[in-house]
Design a protein around this motif. Structure first.
Motif, PDB file in Angstrom:
ATOM      1  N   ASP A 184     -46.838 102.889 -10.963  1.00  0.00           N
ATOM      2  CA  ASP A 184     -45.895 101.789 -11.196  1.00  0.00           C
ATOM      3  C   ASP A 184     -45.175 101.975 -12.517  1.00  0.00           C
ATOM      4  O   ASP A 184     -43.965 101.730 -12.619  1.00  0.00           O
ATOM      5  CB  ASP A 184     -46.629 100.442 -11.200  1.00  0.00           C
ATOM      6  CG  ASP A 184     -47.129 100.065  -9.813  1.00  0.00           C
ATOM      7  OD1 ASP A 184     -46.558 100.567  -8.821  1.00  0.00           O
ATOM      8  OD2 ASP A 184     -48.101  99.292  -9.719  1.00  0.00           O
ATOM      9  N   ARG A 185     -45.933 102.430 -13.548  1.00  0.00           N
ATOM     10  CA  ARG A 185     -45.353 102.621 -14.883  1.00  0.00           C
ATOM     11  C   ARG A 185     -45.775 104.002 -15.390  1.00  0.00           C
ATOM     12  O   ARG A 185     -46.948 104.377 -15.311  1.00  0.00           O
ATOM     13  CB  ARG A 185     -45.845 101.542 -15.848  1.00  0.00           C
ATOM     14  CG  ARG A 185     -45.527 100.107 -15.415  1.00  0.00           C
ATOM     15  CD  ARG A 185     -46.363  99.113 -16.205  1.00  0.00           C
ATOM     16  NE  ARG A 185     -47.797  99.320 -15.956  1.00  0.00           N
ATOM     17  CZ  ARG A 185     -48.780  98.710 -16.628  1.00  0.00           C
ATOM     18  NH1 ARG A 185     -48.480  97.848 -17.594  1.00  0.00           N
ATOM     19  NH2 ARG A 185     -50.045  98.958 -16.348  1.00  0.00           N
ATOM     20  N   SER A 207     -41.034 104.759 -10.178  1.00  0.00           N
ATOM     21  CA  SER A 207     -41.773 104.388 -11.391  1.00  0.00           C
ATOM     22  C   SER A 207     -40.848 103.708 -12.398  1.00  0.00           C
ATOM     23  O   SER A 207     -39.657 104.019 -12.481  1.00  0.00           O
ATOM     24  CB  SER A 207     -42.372 105.632 -12.053  1.00  0.00           C
ATOM     25  OG  SER A 207     -43.448 106.144 -11.327  1.00  0.00           O
ATOM     26  N   ARG A 208     -41.425 102.808 -13.167  1.00  0.00           N
ATOM     27  CA  ARG A 208     -40.728 102.286 -14.341  1.00  0.00           C
ATOM     28  C   ARG A 208     -41.053 103.243 -15.488  1.00  0.00           C
ATOM     29  O   ARG A 208     -42.173 103.245 -16.004  1.00  0.00           O
ATOM     30  CB  ARG A 208     -41.184 100.866 -14.657  1.00  0.00           C
ATOM     31  CG  ARG A 208     -40.628  99.814 -13.692  1.00  0.00           C
ATOM     32  CD  ARG A 208     -41.224  98.451 -13.971  1.00  0.00           C
ATOM     33  NE  ARG A 208     -42.613  98.373 -13.516  1.00  0.00           N
ATOM     34  CZ  ARG A 208     -43.492  97.447 -13.919  1.00  0.00           C
ATOM     35  NH1 ARG A 208     -43.133  96.537 -14.810  1.00  0.00           N
ATOM     36  NH2 ARG A 208     -44.710  97.449 -13.433  1.00  0.00           N
ATOM     37  N   THR A 210     -40.762 105.069 -19.164  1.00  0.00           N
ATOM     38  CA  THR A 210     -40.421 105.008 -20.583  1.00  0.00           C
ATOM     39  C   THR A 210     -40.485 106.417 -21.121  1.00  0.00           C
ATOM     40  O   THR A 210     -41.522 107.085 -21.024  1.00  0.00           O
ATOM     41  CB  THR A 210     -41.394 104.109 -21.362  1.00  0.00           C
ATOM     42  OG1 THR A 210     -41.365 102.787 -20.815  1.00  0.00           O
ATOM     43  CG2 THR A 210     -41.004 104.050 -22.841  1.00  0.00           C
ATOM     44  N   ALA A 271     -48.852 101.723 -19.726  1.00  0.00           N
ATOM     45  CA  ALA A 271     -48.441 102.340 -18.468  1.00  0.00           C
ATOM     46  C   ALA A 271     -49.666 102.671 -17.639  1.00  0.00           C
ATOM     47  O   ALA A 271     -50.804 102.534 -18.088  1.00  0.00           O
ATOM     48  CB  ALA A 271     -47.624 103.595 -18.743  1.00  0.00           C
ATOM     49  N   ASP A 272     -49.398 103.124 -16.411  1.00  0.00           N
ATOM     50  CA  ASP A 272     -50.494 103.552 -15.540  1.00  0.00           C
ATOM     51  C   ASP A 272     -50.844 105.021 -15.781  1.00  0.00           C
ATOM     52  O   ASP A 272     -51.997 105.420 -15.617  1.00  0.00           O
ATOM     53  CB  ASP A 272     -50.105 103.328 -14.078  1.00  0.00           C
ATOM     54  CG  ASP A 272     -49.838 101.867 -13.796  1.00  0.00           C
ATOM     55  OD1 ASP A 272     -50.812 101.102 -13.687  1.00  0.00           O
ATOM     56  OD2 ASP A 272     -48.652 101.484 -13.721  1.00  0.00           O
TER      57      ASP A 272
END
Length: 484
Positions: A184-185, A207-208, A210, A271-272
């Motif tokens: 997801d992250r 995915s989100r 960064t 994050a994941d």
């Protein structure tokens, strides 16, 4: 040695021994065989190497659907599907197919068809022209080379030694190209080629993302506008791009829990998964280099025939990532062709190391091409303007907005990009070129030919680009140089 500790005494003698069966290793062995020399390659993992299973092929299989959707979403008649989700499982299935499902049967078959022996196991130098291979069952096989041993063991991803990093179980490029679940992250640490490509792929897969990059921007080894355009596109795709901060700590409190990334700027991102795309190191730490007077774990310095300079008698060669000249698969294959020809020529006492000759990897210095498969694509060959100036050349950088090329308006409705030629004004030849924009990867080889061939601008005027194609940027750049 066998299970009871006994060694196998039978040895094997070849003209050329190659440590590493990746693309470079396969190519140098193939060139040796084509010249009539016997060759064997030693491989401890999969024949076909990093590119086939964890880099070039699977990464581009992940990226192509993402960039194709971006193009389609900005193409007339298709724009209503701009946010159409990808069939992620179909993408993964195709990625697995392109990575041969992490099986090397096809590569093994090709080696056999080329008359190249494959020796499975961990190979180490055990003295001049000697290699000892410890096979999976513990058996030791001793090999010797009449002419040359070639080290083509590649490089590995570097994960910085930060507090908490071991417990965080970070991704490297291998996990990023082979994962079959979309986090997801995702935090991507590093703004180089791997970082921006994987940020593009995983953001496109859902995915989100960064992206954390040190320094002032992305793709720091390329023209500054390349990184700026890629950063703009990543942000437009929903990624959070942050530059100018270094990661100082990583923490994952429990194995199935989230990971927290902290920076020296006081930022904290949860994050994941976290991917470190922060550089490469040579896979030379356990190759027995000390038995021939070299430092274990070091990059290997070579001359332009790819012969290791610090070893007497000229029998040791290093091709691909391990020599740190150009960490690109196609450049390693180029070096392999040169090295194979040089080894064969030396066996006949006829090697010549003249620039641009059959036995000299001259392109490593003057014309290394590279494509970054982001949206927009980044293509470059030769020197950047800054590199040329630091090398003492008198150059002019000539730029053109790709959106003003007629074909750009036919390609997509939001076309953004830029072309640059770096021109040596004393000789009036192109010494570097960079193109950024959608669909430009196939444009790069024309620039590579111009740089390698040192084609005068006066002759390039007569290389007429077809209308309406994106290659018309060549004409616009030449006009800009003439008129400015």
């Amino acid at each position: 040695m066998t299970a009871n500790g006994a060694e196998e005494e039978s040895g094997s003698l070849y003209d050329v021994l190659v440590l590493g069966a990746g693309p470079g290793g396969e190519n140098v062995a193939d060139r040796a065989r084509a010249a009539g020399l016997s060759a064997a390659v030693v491989e401890s993992e999969l024949a076909g190497g990093e590119c086939s299973y964890w880099a070039c092929m699977p990464s581009k299989a992940l990226l192509r659907p993402v960039t194709a959707r971006a193009d389609a979403g900005h193409t007339w008649g298709l724009r209503r599907d701009r946010s159409l989700p990808l069939d992620v499982q179909d993408v993964f299935a195709h990625r697995d197919e392109e990575a041969s499902h992490w099986q090397d049967d096809g590569q093994v078959e090709w080696l056999a068809s080329a008359g190249i022996d494959l020796v499975r196991g961990h190979g180490r130098l055990s003295g001049p022209r000697r290699v000892t291979v410890t096979q999976e069952d513990g058996t030791v096989r001793r090999l010797s080379a009449r002419q040359a041993v070639v080290v083509v063991t590649g490089s590995r991803a570097v994960v910085p030694d930060l507090p908490g990093v071991a417990d965080a179980r970070p991704w490297t490029s291998r996990e990023a190209t082979s994962a079959s679940r979309v986090p997801d992250r995702l935090v991507v640490v590093g703004g180089g080629v791997v970082g921006v490509e994987m940020a593009t792929a995983w953001a496109g897969l859902g995915s989100r993302v960064t992206l954390l990059a040190r320094g002032s921007g992305l793709l720091p080894r390329m023209e500054p506008f390349a990184g700026e355009l890629v950063a703009d596109a990543l942000r437009a795709a929903g990624a959070d791009v942050r530059v100018g901060a270094s990661v100082t700590e990583v923490a994952r409190a429990r194995p199935d829990g989230p990971v927290t990334v902290r920076t020296d700027a006081g930022q904290e991102v949860e994050a994941d998964e976290v991917l470190f795309a922060t550089g490469r190191a040579p896979r030379t730490e356990d190759l027995g280099l000390e038995t021939v007077g070299l430092e274990p774990g070091a990059w290997l310095t070579v001359d332009d025939t790819l012969r290791v300079t610090d070893v007497a008698d000229g029998w040791l060669y290093a091709v691909g990532d391990v020599n740190h000249r150009a960490l690109l698969t196609h450049q390693g294959k180029y070096q392999a062709r040169i090295a194979g020809a040089a080894i064969a020529a030396r066996a006949q006492g006829a090697v010549t190391a003249d620039a641009w000759g059959a036995h000299s990897a001259t392109a490593d210095h003057h014309a290394v091409p590279q494509v970054v498969f982001t949206d927009p694509e980044v293509t470059a060959v030769g020197l950047t303007a800054d590199e040329a100036e630091r090398a003492g050349r008198r150059v002019r950088a000539v730029d053109y907005d790709m959106a003003n090329v007629a074909a750009a308006g036919l390609t997509r409705d939001d076309y953004a990009g830029r072309g640059r030629l770096v021109v040596d004004v004393e000789r009036e030849v192109v010494v570097g070129a960079t193109f950024v924009g959608s669909g430009l990867a196939e444009l790069l080889h024309s620039a590579t030919i111009a740089v390698v061939g040192e084609i005068p601008l006066s002759r390039l005027w007569h290389a007429v680009p077809s209308y309406p194609t994106l290659s018309e940027v060549w004409l616009r750049l030449l006009e800009t140089y003439r008129d400015s």
